[in-house]
Write an enzyme that holds these catalytic residues in place. Structure first.
Site, PDB file in Angstrom:
ATOM      1  N   THR A 146      -9.065   0.693  -9.523  1.00 22.86           N
ATOM      2  CA  THR A 146      -8.483  -0.361  -8.823  1.00 22.86           C
ATOM      3  C   THR A 146      -8.701  -1.660  -9.808  1.00 22.86           C
ATOM      4  O   THR A 146      -9.702  -1.483 -10.592  1.00 22.86           O
ATOM      5  CB  THR A 146      -9.308  -0.958  -7.430  1.00 22.86           C
ATOM      6  OG1 THR A 146      -9.210   0.515  -6.770  1.00 22.86           O
ATOM      7  CG2 THR A 146      -8.526  -1.889  -6.836  1.00 22.86           C
ATOM      8  N   SER A 196      -7.659   1.107   3.329  1.00 20.70           N
ATOM      9  CA  SER A 196      -8.125   0.465   1.997  1.00 20.70           C
ATOM     10  C   SER A 196      -9.251  -0.300   2.140  1.00 20.70           C
ATOM     11  O   SER A 196      -9.684  -1.001   3.322  1.00 20.70           O
ATOM     12  CB  SER A 196      -6.955  -0.232   1.254  1.00 20.70           C
ATOM     13  OG  SER A 196      -7.498  -0.727   0.005  1.00 20.70           O
ATOM     14  N   SER A 197      -9.995  -0.504   1.101  1.00 18.69           N
ATOM     15  CA  SER A 197     -11.099  -1.602   1.183  1.00 18.69           C
ATOM     16  C   SER A 197     -10.830  -2.674   0.056  1.00 18.69           C
ATOM     17  O   SER A 197     -11.512  -3.668  -0.350  1.00 18.69           O
ATOM     18  CB  SER A 197     -12.387  -0.773   0.658  1.00 18.69           C
ATOM     19  OG  SER A 197     -12.335  -0.286  -0.740  1.00 18.69           O
ATOM     20  N   ASP A 217      -7.455   8.864   0.606  1.00 19.81           N
ATOM     21  CA  ASP A 217      -8.244   7.738   1.088  1.00 19.81           C
ATOM     22  C   ASP A 217      -7.829   8.038   2.609  1.00 19.81           C
ATOM     23  O   ASP A 217      -8.579   6.929   3.450  1.00 19.81           O
ATOM     24  CB  ASP A 217      -7.439   6.425   0.796  1.00 19.81           C
ATOM     25  CG  ASP A 217      -8.374   5.688  -0.167  1.00 19.81           C
ATOM     26  OD1 ASP A 217      -9.218   6.260  -0.564  1.00 19.81           O
ATOM     27  OD2 ASP A 217      -7.937   4.583  -0.835  1.00 19.81           O
ATOM     28  N   GLY A 246     -13.499  -1.608  -7.901  1.00 24.20           N
ATOM     29  CA  GLY A 246     -14.748  -1.030  -7.511  1.00 24.20           C
ATOM     30  C   GLY A 246     -15.015   0.033  -6.340  1.00 24.20           C
ATOM     31  O   GLY A 246     -16.050   0.584  -5.847  1.00 24.20           O
ATOM     32  N   GLY A 247     -13.725   0.282  -5.867  1.00 26.61           N
ATOM     33  CA  GLY A 247     -13.427   1.419  -5.021  1.00 26.61           C
ATOM     34  C   GLY A 247     -14.271   1.083  -3.720  1.00 26.61           C
ATOM     35  O   GLY A 247     -14.046   0.041  -2.905  1.00 26.61           O
ATOM     36  N   THR A 266      -4.078  -0.497  -7.138  1.00 24.66           N
ATOM     37  CA  THR A 266      -4.848   0.833  -7.504  1.00 24.66           C
ATOM     38  C   THR A 266      -4.140   1.886  -7.627  1.00 24.66           C
ATOM     39  O   THR A 266      -2.899   1.837  -7.215  1.00 24.66           O
ATOM     40  CB  THR A 266      -5.977   0.828  -6.337  1.00 24.66           C
ATOM     41  OG1 THR A 266      -6.903   1.766  -6.519  1.00 24.66           O
ATOM     42  CG2 THR A 266      -5.190   1.392  -4.988  1.00 24.66           C
ATOM     43  N   ARG A 291       0.855  -1.380   0.048  1.00 27.59           N
ATOM     44  CA  ARG A 291       0.094  -0.043  -0.005  1.00 27.59           C
ATOM     45  C   ARG A 291       0.838   1.167  -0.150  1.00 27.59           C
ATOM     46  O   ARG A 291       1.994   1.177   0.655  1.00 27.59           O
ATOM     47  CB  ARG A 291      -0.934   0.004   1.262  1.00 27.59           C
ATOM     48  CG  ARG A 291      -1.875   1.212   1.356  1.00 27.59           C
ATOM     49  CD  ARG A 291      -2.800   1.211   0.288  1.00 27.59           C
ATOM     50  NE  ARG A 291      -3.982   1.851   0.719  1.00 27.59           N
ATOM     51  CZ  ARG A 291      -4.930   2.550  -0.180  1.00 27.59           C
ATOM     52  NH1 ARG A 291      -4.653   2.475  -1.304  1.00 27.59           N
ATOM     53  NH2 ARG A 291      -5.925   2.982   0.214  1.00 27.59           N
TER      54      ARG A 291
END
Length: 571
Positions: free
Chosen positions: A380, A451-452, A422, A472-473, A398, A96
């Site tokens: 992403t 993050s997701s 984010d 898909g954010g 992403t 990340r």
């Protein structure tokens, strides 16, 4: 299902050793790569055929996507990898992005304490934490891929990077989706780099179907091929990144680049009725929220709840509501937030307490004074890999928004992320529209933003069974959750599970998004009578998945039909 089972029988009997494509699925005896671009999937398969393992194929596929899928494939962003080897041992790689050393909690606020605003890469008004060079986090992709290769790869690094260099130098036919983006950016984007990004040396846009060449990106990738991660974080590429930042108001320095490291972490693990579920730990919230929701669904009597019914949608939405409220309250980078109660959030006992307060007759109410929404933009991409040796990789990475910040150096040829958006942008402020100000995800130097992303591997009897993930954010976690639930609870094959109706609820805003045409008008009305607010959307996610049939030694790959250039390819 009948026609799918019939198709499986034909394949199994007559083309057992051959991979084929039909109705979005691919069957293979040996290996499969499912990604957002056919060229990238083919490169991954070629690496497997050369004797590489799933990690090798993932590295090659990821670099190829940086050339062929610039909206999200990247070397200017970051992400996460989940890896399960043939013995069932699972690990993860966290690459990340990080906040630069000069970052601060109030860096996107004006003198009155409000979020700054401006024009984004599409020429639309946006909040300041998503626009400009200050929105760029320290990229992690190259470091993450290099760490994965050094620890678990088998083929030489240069062999894995070279195919992406070849594509960048020689070009590939510009797809229809990319040609549409090119035309849009030339006319509408205020960012010169994006206006020129798809142009030929003549200054004209590369037309649909013609070869799009990227010589500057090829040079950057050559540095990475020859020098590993140092080819990005040190040397000529790093110097050009820092020069660009200084000239454009960014805050990333040579020290930021040289200090960046990817991290190997233990996965988040859960169970669902005999299956083991492995996903990403913080700074991704994906694994924690996924496991909490699967624990909640395990308590429901799904035998009495028909898929896609009013009761089903209500239950799933209420489960999502609770898990995402917990996400906003507790989760952030655990290297900075050591008190995040991960064991509690993923425990069966905690799920039981949460489940007790679900009313099957009406919607709950989301309280904006306590919790907030998920994060991540739409730029992403995800791919899944399974090799002939029993290894599997689920990787999501992403740029945040589609095409990230839209900014890049013409000498380097790649797009930078805008991942600083984010972080929670305004300390202590949470609104019904979804702005969140909780402490765990406030900006701090060298902190990784929450993050997701939810790369996931489900195991059965200690072996990979389902390899899944999606872009898909803000909807990523819920899309993966429902696909896993479809396979494990409703016995769907992976391609059917991917295409099935999805919904999304993220606590705030307090509404259910649903895919148009896949939820009946009567069900929508029934849910509204239960005090839900329904919001239609075109699609939720672009899933890339692999299901492994151990009994028949067959791998089933599927690329979401929502992905215009995606492909699952096997051999």
């Amino acid at each position: 299902m009948k026609h799918i089972n019939h198709l499986f029988s034909i394949i199994f009997l007559f083309v057992f050793l051959q991979a084929i494509d039909a109705a979005g699925q691919t069957y293979a005896k040996n290996g499969i790569v499912a990604s957002s671009n056919k060229v990238a999937s083919e490169i991954g398969i070629d690496i497997l055929k050369k004797g590489g393992n799933a990690i090798d194929a993932s590295v090659a596929t990821a670099f190829a996507l940086a050339v062929t899928h610039p909206a999200a494939g990247n070397i200017g962003g970051g992400g996460f990898m989940v890896f399960m080897d043939s013995s069932g041992t699972t690990t993860t790689i966290d690459f990340r992005e990080k906040a630069p050393l000069k970052a601060s909690p109030n860096m996107f606020l004006d003198i009155d304490g409000n979020l700054t605003k401006g024009k984004n890469l599409y020429g639309q008004e946006s909040t300041g934490n998503h626009i400009g060079a200050k929105s760029i986090g320290v990229p992690g992709t190259v470091a993450g891929l290099y760490l994965a290769h050094q620890k678990y790869g088998t083929l030489p690094w240069a062999v894995l990077v070279q195919p992406s260099i070849d594509i960048a130098e020689n070009g590939f036919p510009l797809t229809w989706s990319l040609s549409r983006a090119a035309a849009y950016f030339e006319t509408n984007s205020p960012i010169p780099f994006l206006q020129d990004y798809f142009k030929k040396d003549t200054g004209e846009l590369t037309p649909f179907g013609e070869l799009w060449k990227q010589p500057e990106l090829a040079n950057t990738l050559s540095e990475i091929r020859d020098h590993g991660q140092d080819g990005f974080y040190k040397g000529v590429v790093a110097k050009e990144i820092v020069r660009f930042m200084k000239e454009n108001g960014g805050i990333i320095t040579m020290e930021d680049l040289s200090r960046y490291t990817a991290v190997e972490r233990n996965p988040i693990k859960g169970t669902y009725k005999g299956y083991d579920i492995y996903s990403m730990a913080p700074p991704s919230s994906g694994g924690v929220v996924l496991i909490e929701m699967m624990n909640l669904m395990e308590l429901a009597d799904l035998d009495s709840i028909e898929f896609n019914s009013t009761a089903y949608v209500h239950l799933v939405a209420e489960v999502m509501r609770r898990a995402f409220a917990d996400r906003a309250e507790y989760l952030g980078d655990t290297d900075f937030n050591v008190d995040s109660p991960l064991e509690m959030l993923t425990s069966k006992a905690f799920a039981k307490k949460r489940f007790e307060h679900i009313d099957m007759s009406k919607a709950s109410v989301s309280d904006s004074t306590k919790f907030g929404q998920i994060y991540d933009g739409s730029s992403t991409t995800h791919f899944s890999v399974a090799d002939a040796k029993g290894n599997a990789v689920s990787l999501t990475y992403t740029l945040e928004h589609s095409y990230g910040s839209g900014m890049g150096s013409s000498k380097l040829g790649f797009i930078f992320n805008n991942e600083m958006g984010d972080f929670n942008p305004k300390p202590g402020y949470t609104s019904t529209s979804g702005i969140v100000g909780t402490n765990p995800n406030l900006i701090q130097p060298e902190k990784r933003m929450l993050s997701s992303m939810t790369p996931t591997i489900v195991a059965k009897d200690g072996k990979p069974f389902l390899v899944i993930g999606t872009p898909g954010g803000r909807t990523i976690i819920n899309t993966v959750f429902q696909t896993v639930l479809n396979v494990l609870a409703y016995d769907m094959q992976v391609d059917t599970a991917i295409e099935a109706m999805k919904i999304h609820h993220q606590w705030l805003p307090d509404s259910i998004e649903y895919e148009k045409g896949l939820l009946s008008p009567d069900t929508v009305k029934a849910l509204e009578r239960m005090n839900h607010t329904l919001v239609p959307t075109n699609s939720l996610g672009e899933l890339m998945g692999i299901q492994i049939d151990a009994k028949n030694t067959i791998k089933i790959g599927a690329s979401d039909s929502s992905s215009p250039d995606g492909a699952a390819i096997g051999y």
